[in-house]
Design an enzyme around this catalytic site. Structure first.
Site, PDB file in Angstrom:
ATOM      1  N   GLU A   1     -13.251 -30.129 -38.373  1.00 52.64           N
ATOM      2  CA  GLU A   1     -12.469 -31.363 -38.274  1.00 52.64           C
ATOM      3  C   GLU A   1     -13.298 -32.419 -37.543  1.00 52.64           C
ATOM      4  O   GLU A   1     -14.145 -32.088 -36.711  1.00 52.64           O
ATOM      5  CB  GLU A   1     -11.157 -31.106 -37.529  1.00 52.64           C
TER       6      GLU A   1
ATOM      7  N   GLU B   1      -7.875 -23.978 -37.664  1.00 51.12           N
ATOM      8  CA  GLU B   1      -8.395 -24.184 -36.297  1.00 51.12           C
ATOM      9  C   GLU B   1      -7.584 -23.261 -35.414  1.00 51.12           C
ATOM     10  O   GLU B   1      -6.422 -23.564 -35.111  1.00 51.12           O
ATOM     11  CB  GLU B   1      -8.204 -25.647 -35.874  1.00 51.12           C
TER      12      GLU B   1
ATOM     13  N   ASN C   1       0.168 -28.162 -28.127  1.00 44.87           N
ATOM     14  CA  ASN C   1      -0.655 -28.541 -26.967  1.00 44.87           C
ATOM     15  C   ASN C   1      -1.326 -29.913 -27.121  1.00 44.87           C
ATOM     16  O   ASN C   1      -1.611 -30.576 -26.133  1.00 44.87           O
ATOM     17  CB  ASN C   1      -1.666 -27.447 -26.622  1.00 44.87           C
TER      18      ASN C   1
ATOM     19  N   CYS D   1      -7.277 -24.983 -26.699  1.00 47.89           N
ATOM     20  CA  CYS D   1      -8.014 -23.919 -27.395  1.00 47.89           C
ATOM     21  C   CYS D   1      -9.461 -23.851 -26.929  1.00 47.89           C
ATOM     22  O   CYS D   1     -10.116 -22.832 -27.113  1.00 47.89           O
ATOM     23  CB  CYS D   1      -7.954 -24.169 -28.891  1.00 47.89           C
TER      24      CYS D   1
HETATM   25  P1  NAP Z   1       1.451 -21.108 -32.947  1.00 45.81           P
HETATM   26  O1  NAP Z   1       2.519 -20.286 -32.377  1.00 45.81           O
HETATM   27  O2  NAP Z   1       0.507 -20.476 -33.907  1.00 45.81           O
HETATM   28  O3  NAP Z   1       2.166 -22.366 -33.605  1.00 45.81           O
HETATM   29  C1  NAP Z   1       1.450 -23.382 -34.246  1.00 45.81           C
HETATM   30  C2  NAP Z   1       2.277 -23.969 -35.361  1.00 45.81           C
HETATM   31  O4  NAP Z   1       2.525 -22.964 -36.328  1.00 45.81           O
HETATM   32  C3  NAP Z   1       3.634 -24.493 -34.905  1.00 45.81           C
HETATM   33  O5  NAP Z   1       3.941 -25.643 -35.662  1.00 45.81           O
HETATM   34  C4  NAP Z   1       4.558 -23.352 -35.280  1.00 45.81           C
HETATM   35  O6  NAP Z   1       5.878 -23.756 -35.524  1.00 45.81           O
HETATM   36  C5  NAP Z   1       3.912 -22.908 -36.574  1.00 45.81           C
HETATM   37  N1  NAP Z   1       4.293 -21.552 -36.995  1.00 45.81           N
HETATM   38  C6  NAP Z   1       4.648 -20.500 -36.225  1.00 45.81           C
HETATM   39  N2  NAP Z   1       4.959 -19.446 -37.014  1.00 45.81           N
HETATM   40  C7  NAP Z   1       4.786 -19.857 -38.295  1.00 45.81           C
HETATM   41  C8  NAP Z   1       4.973 -19.240 -39.563  1.00 45.81           C
HETATM   42  N3  NAP Z   1       5.383 -17.981 -39.683  1.00 45.81           N
HETATM   43  N4  NAP Z   1       4.722 -19.967 -40.678  1.00 45.81           N
HETATM   44  C9  NAP Z   1       4.314 -21.250 -40.583  1.00 45.81           C
HETATM   45  N5  NAP Z   1       4.149 -21.886 -39.410  1.00 45.81           N
HETATM   46  C10 NAP Z   1       4.363 -21.197 -38.280  1.00 45.81           C
HETATM   47  O7  NAP Z   1       0.511 -21.753 -31.845  1.00 45.81           O
HETATM   48  P2  NAP Z   1       0.947 -22.574 -30.559  1.00 45.81           P
HETATM   49  O8  NAP Z   1       1.451 -21.611 -29.553  1.00 45.81           O
HETATM   50  O9  NAP Z   1       1.796 -23.733 -30.937  1.00 45.81           O
HETATM   51  O10 NAP Z   1      -0.455 -23.184 -30.127  1.00 45.81           O
HETATM   52  C11 NAP Z   1      -1.336 -22.496 -29.345  1.00 45.81           C
HETATM   53  C12 NAP Z   1      -2.458 -21.893 -30.170  1.00 45.81           C
HETATM   54  O11 NAP Z   1      -3.114 -22.900 -30.931  1.00 45.81           O
HETATM   55  C13 NAP Z   1      -3.524 -21.299 -29.296  1.00 45.81           C
HETATM   56  O12 NAP Z   1      -3.941 -20.063 -29.814  1.00 45.81           O
HETATM   57  C14 NAP Z   1      -4.654 -22.305 -29.375  1.00 45.81           C
HETATM   58  O13 NAP Z   1      -5.930 -21.771 -29.107  1.00 45.81           O
HETATM   59  C15 NAP Z   1      -4.526 -22.790 -30.768  1.00 45.81           C
HETATM   60  N6  NAP Z   1      -5.158 -24.095 -30.918  1.00 45.81           N
HETATM   61  C16 NAP Z   1      -6.322 -24.171 -31.621  1.00 45.81           C
HETATM   62  C17 NAP Z   1      -6.962 -25.384 -31.752  1.00 45.81           C
HETATM   63  C18 NAP Z   1      -8.235 -25.480 -32.534  1.00 45.81           C
HETATM   64  O14 NAP Z   1      -8.587 -26.591 -32.880  1.00 45.81           O
HETATM   65  N7  NAP Z   1      -8.923 -24.399 -32.820  1.00 45.81           N
HETATM   66  C19 NAP Z   1      -6.417 -26.526 -31.186  1.00 45.81           C
HETATM   67  C20 NAP Z   1      -5.232 -26.423 -30.471  1.00 45.81           C
HETATM   68  C21 NAP Z   1      -4.612 -25.186 -30.360  1.00 45.81           C
HETATM   69  P3  NAP Z   1       7.055 -23.537 -34.423  1.00 45.81           P
HETATM   70  O15 NAP Z   1       6.659 -24.326 -33.238  1.00 45.81           O
HETATM   71  O16 NAP Z   1       8.261 -24.081 -35.111  1.00 45.81           O
HETATM   72  O17 NAP Z   1       7.119 -22.073 -34.152  1.00 45.81           O
END
Ligand code: NAP
Length: 484
Positions: free
Chosen positions: A462, A254, A156, A288
């Site tokens: 961060e 995060e 995102n 997020c």
């Molecule tokens: P996600 O599915 O958790 O993916 C994030 C990253 O983790 C991607 O690079 C993904 O790779 C990787 N990943 C997935 N499965 C993994 C595994 N088993 N081992 C290691 N890495 C793995 O999250 P998203 O859908 O991309 O992002 C949305 C989420 O991020 C939301 O929940 C949002 O709230 C959160 N977010 C939080 C913040 C904050 O600062 N708190 C900021 C932005 C977003 P692949 O793409 O290759 O699957």
């Protein structure tokens, strides 16, 4: 001042070399607005990740001994290079992520701001001397870089989430192996192009695309990696925490949010409406810190609903590169399906559509900005992150009730509330169990302030002066036997 395609790389950066996956496999990168491929990146796995870690570990030997001033200069140059190419980097970001170009430019600008901030912080990593309880000994506290950092980022904010990790890592003297989300790898690979342009030594920044399970597994198990920094969903964060526990790595997480947005009867209505639109619909609701639940006090509820839905209807749906578009597509088909599930659950439980409520003729991934009235606690979005352009509006009567509802979640990232009563501003802010609180403000992220969640929204901060701490080991040195 290049074009977006100058920054698009179809290979990964390992030990200063742009290479393919060992088995030649690739992943398609899809433009969310059209559903069409805009290119491929390597589908790398364990072996490539291991080589990247080894290269980062070798580079660490020398990089960790550079002076703070040298690292500050590298980061300042990197920040300048980002700004010099802001338009190209923003276009690349929009093509793979979908957000309106103006938002993408804003994100790239934030990346430059984070990198500049950490260039400045690099020179302020101070130690301590502590008054000694022994007359013949002296006590020093020094700070040193933790070592190789594994960084995993979401789709995102494909540029700025890496800025928040690469910035403090390099400021501290750490080296990095980064794995971006598979949907948005180009903005991450562009960091490699920029790093080369400004002369950051080979091996200091490695970028790997491919299998999340394999790359994540190697990053979390390899003993050469001393820290994992992750931004993404709470589910994946918990998995990485477990995996990193085996080799007791430092971790920064995060994770997901479920942000409440409280509007009290005494709020400035126009300001609350503008804040709610910004906090809900930025990046089509896929942040997020996006408002997930709007709680509005009974006395202002009807007026807010009307003004908010009027303002929402002014959003312009379109592909991110379309002139004037303010609401882009969702990232993929699964995201649209999830939004539709939230809608049918809520409508089945008595929610009422005030505006929006369906897909938009622009294309498969475009969903209308939607306002739902009569939301209640049984609906799924009361607990789960929507990550889409639906704004559910709940009604409340008292301040106590509003605070209880706001805190009734395992998440604790961002919360917002609107009031003109100073006493209430302090009372409510102190009772909200959230890492970020906006009072009469709906957009509060800045590189100078700490960003990070309470509860299951994360571990660590961060940005800000705190953002570098997680990349440093604190060492106590006791000096004796010198005839003191
Ligand atoms: P996600 O599915 O958790 O993916 C994030 C990253 O983790 C991607 O690079 C993904 O790779 C990787 N990943 C997935 N499965 C993994 C595994 N088993 N081992 C290691 N890495 C793995 O999250 P998203 O859908 O991309 O992002 C949305 C989420 O991020 C939301 O929940 C949002 O709230 C959160 N977010 C939080 C913040 C904050 O600062 N708190 C900021 C932005 C977003 P692949 O793409 O290759 O699957």
């Amino acid at each position: 001042m290049g074009s977006w395609s100058d920054f698009r790389r179809d290979s990964i950066l390992v030990a200063g070399q742009w290479v393919s996956a060992d088995n030649g496999g690739v992943l398609d990168v899809i433009d969310p607005a059209t559903g069409e491929s805009i290119g491929t990146v390597p589908n790398a796995g364990v072996a490539e990740t291991r080589r990247a870690i080894e290269s980062a570990s070798a580079a660490f030997e020398k990089f960790s001994r550079t002076t703070a001033a040298e690292r500050a200069k590298m980061l300042r140059d990197l920040s300048t290079a980002i700004l010099d190419n802001q338009d190209a980097l923003a276009e690349l970001l929009t093509r793979e992520q979908g957000k309106p170009l103006a938002e993408a430019k804003g994100e790239v600008g934030m990346s430059a701001a984070y990198i500049l901030w950490f260039a400045e912080e690099a020179r302020r990593v101070y130690g301590d001397t502590i008054p000694s309880p022994w007359g013949d000994r002296r006590i020093l506290v020094t700070k040193s870089p933790v070592g190789v950092v594994g960084a995993i980022t979401p789709w995102n904010f494909p540029s700025s989430m890496l800025a928040r990790k690469i910035g403090p890592a390099l400021a501290a003297g750490c080296t990095v192996v980064a794995k971006p989300a598979s949907q948005t790898p180009y903005s991450a690979l562009a960091w490699g192009v920029l790093a080369e342009q400004v002369g950051i030594p080979a091996g200091v920044i490695n970028i790997i695309t491919g299998s999340a399970r394999e790359i994540g597994g190697e990053l979390t198990s390899n003993p050469l990696v001393r820290k994992i920094t992750f931004t993404g969903s709470t589910g994946v964060g918990k998995l990485l925490l477990k995996q990193a526990a085996e080799t007791v790595k430092k971790v920064s997480m995060e994770l997901g949010g479920n942000a409440p947005f409280l509007i009290f009867d005494d709020a400035d209505l126009d300001r609350a409406v503008a804040g709610a639109v910004a906090a809900k619909f930025r990046n089509a609701g896929q942040t997020c810190v996006c408002t997930n639940r709007l709680y509005v006090q009974a006395g202002i509820y009807d007026r807010f609903l009307k003004a908010f839905s009027n303002a929402t209807e002014k959003l312009v749906i379109g592909a991110g590169l379309e002139q004037g578009a303010t609401l882009g597509p969702l990232i993929d088909d699964a995201a649209v399906a999830k939004v539709e599930e939230f809608m049918s659950d809520a409508l089945g439980k008595g929610a009422r559509v005030v505006t929006g409520g369906k897909r938009h003729p622009k294309g498969d991934r475009f969903y209308e900005a939607t306002v739902l009235a009569d939301a209640n606690a049984t609906m799924n979005f009361a607990r789960d992150e929507i990550f889409g352009p639906i704004a559910p509006v709940f009604k409340f009567e008292t301040e106590d009730e509003a605070v209880r509802l706001a805190n009734d979640t395992e998440f604790g990232l961002a919360a917002y509330f609107y009031t003109q009563d100073l006493g209430r501003a302090f009372r409510v802010s102190e009772r909200l169990q959230y890492g970020l609180v906006g009072i009469n403000e709906g957009m509060i992220t800045t590189e100078v302030a700490p960003f990070g969640g309470f509860k299951e929204s994360g571990v660590g901060k961060e940005g800000s002066k705190y953002g570098v701490d997680d990349y440093l080991d604190v060492k106590y040195v006791c000096v004796g036997g010198l005839g003191l």
